[in-house]
Design a protein around this motif. Structure first.
Motif, PDB file in Angstrom:
ATOM      1  N   ILE A   9       0.785  -1.187  -0.027  1.00 24.15           N
ATOM      2  CA  ILE A   9       0.003   0.155  -0.068  1.00 24.15           C
ATOM      3  C   ILE A   9       0.892   1.120   0.084  1.00 24.15           C
ATOM      4  O   ILE A   9       0.732   2.353  -0.767  1.00 24.15           O
ATOM      5  CB  ILE A   9      -0.804   0.098   1.282  1.00 24.15           C
ATOM      6  CG1 ILE A   9      -2.116  -1.032   1.077  1.00 24.15           C
ATOM      7  CG2 ILE A   9      -1.725   1.564   1.511  1.00 24.15           C
ATOM      8  CD1 ILE A   9      -2.794  -1.410   2.168  1.00 24.15           C
ATOM      9  N   SER A  10       1.956   1.342   0.707  1.00 19.28           N
ATOM     10  CA  SER A  10       2.784   2.354   0.947  1.00 19.28           C
ATOM     11  C   SER A  10       3.483   2.518  -0.478  1.00 19.28           C
ATOM     12  O   SER A  10       3.672   3.526  -1.019  1.00 19.28           O
ATOM     13  CB  SER A  10       3.704   2.321   2.022  1.00 19.28           C
ATOM     14  OG  SER A  10       3.248   2.291   3.162  1.00 19.28           O
ATOM     15  N   ALA A  11       3.761   1.414  -0.991  1.00 19.93           N
ATOM     16  CA  ALA A  11       4.561   1.397  -2.344  1.00 19.93           C
ATOM     17  C   ALA A  11       3.641   2.124  -3.523  1.00 19.93           C
ATOM     18  O   ALA A  11       4.041   2.883  -4.482  1.00 19.93           O
ATOM     19  CB  ALA A  11       4.867   0.105  -2.803  1.00 19.93           C
ATOM     20  N   THR A  12       2.422   1.867  -3.465  1.00 20.49           N
ATOM     21  CA  THR A  12       1.451   2.170  -4.413  1.00 20.49           C
ATOM     22  C   THR A  12       1.260   3.625  -4.176  1.00 20.49           C
ATOM     23  O   THR A  12       1.231   4.365  -5.373  1.00 20.49           O
ATOM     24  CB  THR A  12       0.042   1.527  -4.282  1.00 20.49           C
ATOM     25  OG1 THR A  12      -0.459   1.837  -3.377  1.00 20.49           O
ATOM     26  CG2 THR A  12       0.251   0.277  -4.735  1.00 20.49           C
ATOM     27  N   GLY A  13       1.256   4.320  -2.986  1.00 21.43           N
ATOM     28  CA  GLY A  13       1.305   5.590  -2.904  1.00 21.43           C
ATOM     29  C   GLY A  13       2.461   6.286  -3.018  1.00 21.43           C
ATOM     30  O   GLY A  13       2.196   7.554  -3.704  1.00 21.43           O
ATOM     31  N   VAL A  47      -3.808  14.949 -12.115  1.00 23.00           N
ATOM     32  CA  VAL A  47      -3.693  13.373 -11.875  1.00 23.00           C
ATOM     33  C   VAL A  47      -4.995  12.940 -10.991  1.00 23.00           C
ATOM     34  O   VAL A  47      -5.141  13.606 -10.180  1.00 23.00           O
ATOM     35  CB  VAL A  47      -2.480  12.846 -11.125  1.00 23.00           C
ATOM     36  CG1 VAL A  47      -2.559  11.376 -11.069  1.00 23.00           C
ATOM     37  CG2 VAL A  47      -1.352  13.361 -11.945  1.00 23.00           C
ATOM     38  N   VAL A  48      -5.653  11.922 -11.586  1.00 26.07           N
ATOM     39  CA  VAL A  48      -6.927  11.598 -11.094  1.00 26.07           C
ATOM     40  C   VAL A  48      -6.419  10.156 -10.312  1.00 26.07           C
ATOM     41  O   VAL A  48      -6.050   9.286 -11.163  1.00 26.07           O
ATOM     42  CB  VAL A  48      -8.056  11.438 -11.792  1.00 26.07           C
ATOM     43  CG1 VAL A  48      -9.180  10.513 -11.363  1.00 26.07           C
ATOM     44  CG2 VAL A  48      -8.243  12.578 -12.420  1.00 26.07           C
ATOM     45  N   PHE A  49      -6.632   9.910  -9.031  1.00 22.39           N
ATOM     46  CA  PHE A  49      -6.218   8.695  -8.199  1.00 22.39           C
ATOM     47  C   PHE A  49      -7.716   8.123  -8.215  1.00 22.39           C
ATOM     48  O   PHE A  49      -8.720   8.390  -7.895  1.00 22.39           O
ATOM     49  CB  PHE A  49      -5.888   8.847  -7.047  1.00 22.39           C
ATOM     50  CG  PHE A  49      -4.400   9.376  -7.095  1.00 22.39           C
ATOM     51  CD1 PHE A  49      -3.439   9.435  -7.848  1.00 22.39           C
ATOM     52  CD2 PHE A  49      -4.048  10.711  -6.090  1.00 22.39           C
ATOM     53  CE1 PHE A  49      -2.037   9.675  -8.011  1.00 22.39           C
ATOM     54  CE2 PHE A  49      -2.849  11.254  -6.110  1.00 22.39           C
ATOM     55  CZ  PHE A  49      -2.043  10.944  -6.922  1.00 22.39           C
ATOM     56  N   HIS A  50      -7.411   6.571  -8.007  1.00 21.68           N
ATOM     57  CA  HIS A  50      -8.504   5.605  -7.666  1.00 21.68           C
ATOM     58  C   HIS A  50      -8.012   4.499  -6.794  1.00 21.68           C
ATOM     59  O   HIS A  50      -6.950   4.268  -6.677  1.00 21.68           O
ATOM     60  CB  HIS A  50      -9.010   5.095  -8.794  1.00 21.68           C
ATOM     61  CG  HIS A  50     -10.184   4.568  -9.006  1.00 21.68           C
ATOM     62  ND1 HIS A  50     -10.356   3.125  -8.589  1.00 21.68           N
ATOM     63  CD2 HIS A  50     -11.443   4.595  -8.986  1.00 21.68           C
ATOM     64  CE1 HIS A  50     -11.619   2.785  -8.641  1.00 21.68           C
ATOM     65  NE2 HIS A  50     -12.325   3.789  -8.751  1.00 21.68           N
ATOM     66  N   GLU A  51      -8.824   4.184  -5.910  1.00 24.51           N
ATOM     67  CA  GLU A  51      -8.492   2.933  -5.038  1.00 24.51           C
ATOM     68  C   GLU A  51      -8.217   1.680  -5.741  1.00 24.51           C
ATOM     69  O   GLU A  51      -9.052   1.496  -6.739  1.00 24.51           O
ATOM     70  CB  GLU A  51      -9.724   2.718  -4.103  1.00 24.51           C
ATOM     71  CG  GLU A  51      -9.299   1.651  -3.029  1.00 24.51           C
ATOM     72  CD  GLU A  51     -10.137   1.423  -2.080  1.00 24.51           C
ATOM     73  OE1 GLU A  51     -10.114   0.466  -1.047  1.00 24.51           O
ATOM     74  OE2 GLU A  51     -11.199   2.072  -2.113  1.00 24.51           O
ATOM     75  N   LYS A  52      -7.159   1.239  -5.461  1.00 25.91           N
ATOM     76  CA  LYS A  52      -6.641   0.010  -6.253  1.00 25.91           C
ATOM     77  C   LYS A  52      -7.602  -1.257  -5.799  1.00 25.91           C
ATOM     78  O   LYS A  52      -7.598  -1.512  -4.442  1.00 25.91           O
ATOM     79  CB  LYS A  52      -5.228  -0.374  -6.245  1.00 25.91           C
ATOM     80  CG  LYS A  52      -4.622  -1.319  -6.942  1.00 25.91           C
ATOM     81  CD  LYS A  52      -3.141  -1.363  -6.655  1.00 25.91           C
ATOM     82  CE  LYS A  52      -2.541  -2.420  -7.537  1.00 25.91           C
ATOM     83  NZ  LYS A  52      -1.100  -2.563  -7.227  1.00 25.91           N
ATOM     84  N   ASP A  53      -8.054  -2.139  -6.571  1.00 24.16           N
ATOM     85  CA  ASP A  53      -8.976  -3.108  -6.368  1.00 24.16           C
ATOM     86  C   ASP A  53     -10.117  -2.864  -5.155  1.00 24.16           C
ATOM     87  O   ASP A  53      -9.924  -3.350  -4.199  1.00 24.16           O
ATOM     88  CB  ASP A  53      -7.947  -4.427  -6.123  1.00 24.16           C
ATOM     89  CG  ASP A  53      -7.102  -4.837  -6.898  1.00 24.16           C
ATOM     90  OD1 ASP A  53      -7.645  -4.716  -8.129  1.00 24.16           O
ATOM     91  OD2 ASP A  53      -5.927  -5.261  -6.779  1.00 24.16           O
ATOM     92  N   ILE A  68      -8.452  -4.418   3.883  1.00 32.61           N
ATOM     93  CA  ILE A  68      -9.285  -3.296   3.522  1.00 32.61           C
ATOM     94  C   ILE A  68      -8.568  -2.554   2.805  1.00 32.61           C
ATOM     95  O   ILE A  68      -7.578  -2.009   3.352  1.00 32.61           O
ATOM     96  CB  ILE A  68      -9.829  -2.859   4.770  1.00 32.61           C
ATOM     97  CG1 ILE A  68     -10.609  -3.715   5.579  1.00 32.61           C
ATOM     98  CG2 ILE A  68     -10.633  -1.666   4.806  1.00 32.61           C
ATOM     99  CD1 ILE A  68     -11.098  -3.499   7.061  1.00 32.61           C
ATOM    100  N   GLY A  69      -8.650  -2.485   1.550  1.00 31.45           N
ATOM    101  CA  GLY A  69      -7.780  -1.570   0.660  1.00 31.45           C
ATOM    102  C   GLY A  69      -6.642  -2.265   0.318  1.00 31.45           C
ATOM    103  O   GLY A  69      -6.031  -2.988   1.135  1.00 31.45           O
ATOM    104  N   LYS A  73      -4.049   3.967  -7.163  1.00 32.16           N
ATOM    105  CA  LYS A  73      -3.238   3.903  -8.636  1.00 32.16           C
ATOM    106  C   LYS A  73      -3.786   5.037  -9.306  1.00 32.16           C
ATOM    107  O   LYS A  73      -4.896   5.847  -8.946  1.00 32.16           O
ATOM    108  CB  LYS A  73      -4.041   2.413  -9.215  1.00 32.16           C
ATOM    109  CG  LYS A  73      -5.585   2.728  -9.544  1.00 32.16           C
ATOM    110  CD  LYS A  73      -5.903   1.329 -10.574  1.00 32.16           C
ATOM    111  CE  LYS A  73      -7.279   1.368 -10.767  1.00 32.16           C
ATOM    112  NZ  LYS A  73      -7.748   0.098 -11.569  1.00 32.16           N
ATOM    113  N   VAL A  74      -2.973   5.381 -10.313  1.00 33.24           N
ATOM    114  CA  VAL A  74      -3.459   6.459 -11.054  1.00 33.24           C
ATOM    115  C   VAL A  74      -4.486   6.110 -12.356  1.00 33.24           C
ATOM    116  O   VAL A  74      -4.225   5.293 -12.917  1.00 33.24           O
ATOM    117  CB  VAL A  74      -1.959   6.980 -11.976  1.00 33.24           C
ATOM    118  CG1 VAL A  74      -2.493   8.129 -12.859  1.00 33.24           C
ATOM    119  CG2 VAL A  74      -1.264   7.777 -10.897  1.00 33.24           C
TER     120      VAL A  74
END
Length: 145
Positions: A9-13, A47-53, A68-69, A73-74
């Protein structure tokens, strides 16, 4: 949630914020660009972010999933077509219109620098979270010896 899930999660952020920093840098670099290779005026990008999966609320409430989460992702990079472009009176500029005005991109340097600071701080927060998780894993390994 697994420990490696937390690191993911930190890496995706970090990845998402790096993309945001790149787009902001592109906006700042083009603040005085009067036209691109196609002759069009540069438009500010965001940039528009979206929750991954994405996990639905019902799944979380019902306990159907342990995670949970899964990060961020971009979703897309969009042009800002709502903000007006700047017009500057400069009849000597070859890109000026018939009235002597040159149209510059809708990029505001102060706004972009503020967004850059925000993206940088978000990146740093993700790095801190990643490092804290790594430190906890190292301590757990030491305790297991």
């Amino acid at each position: 949630m697994s420990v490696f899930g937390t690191m993911n999660i930190s890496a995706t952020g970090m990845t998402a914020q790096q993309t945001r920093i790149d787009v902001i840098s592109q906006n700042i670099a083009n603040v005085n660009t009067t036209r691109d290779a196609d002759g069009n005026i540069y438009k500010r990008k965001t940039v528009v972010f979206h929750e991954k999966d994405f996990t639905s609320f019902g799944d979380v409430l019902g306990g159907a999933t342990a995670n949970i989460g899964k990060g961020v992702k971009v979703q897309k990079i969009v042009e800002d077509n709502e903000t007006a472009c700047r017009k500057v009176y400069d009849p000597s500029n070859p890109d000026s219109d018939d009235d002597g005005y040159v149209t510059y991109p809708n990029v505001n340097t102060v706004t972009e620098m503020t967004n850059l600071i925000d993206a940088s701080r978000s990146y740093e927060a993700n790095v801190t979270s990643f490092n804290a998780t790594k430190a906890m894993i190292q301590k757990a390994i030491e305790l297991g010896k």
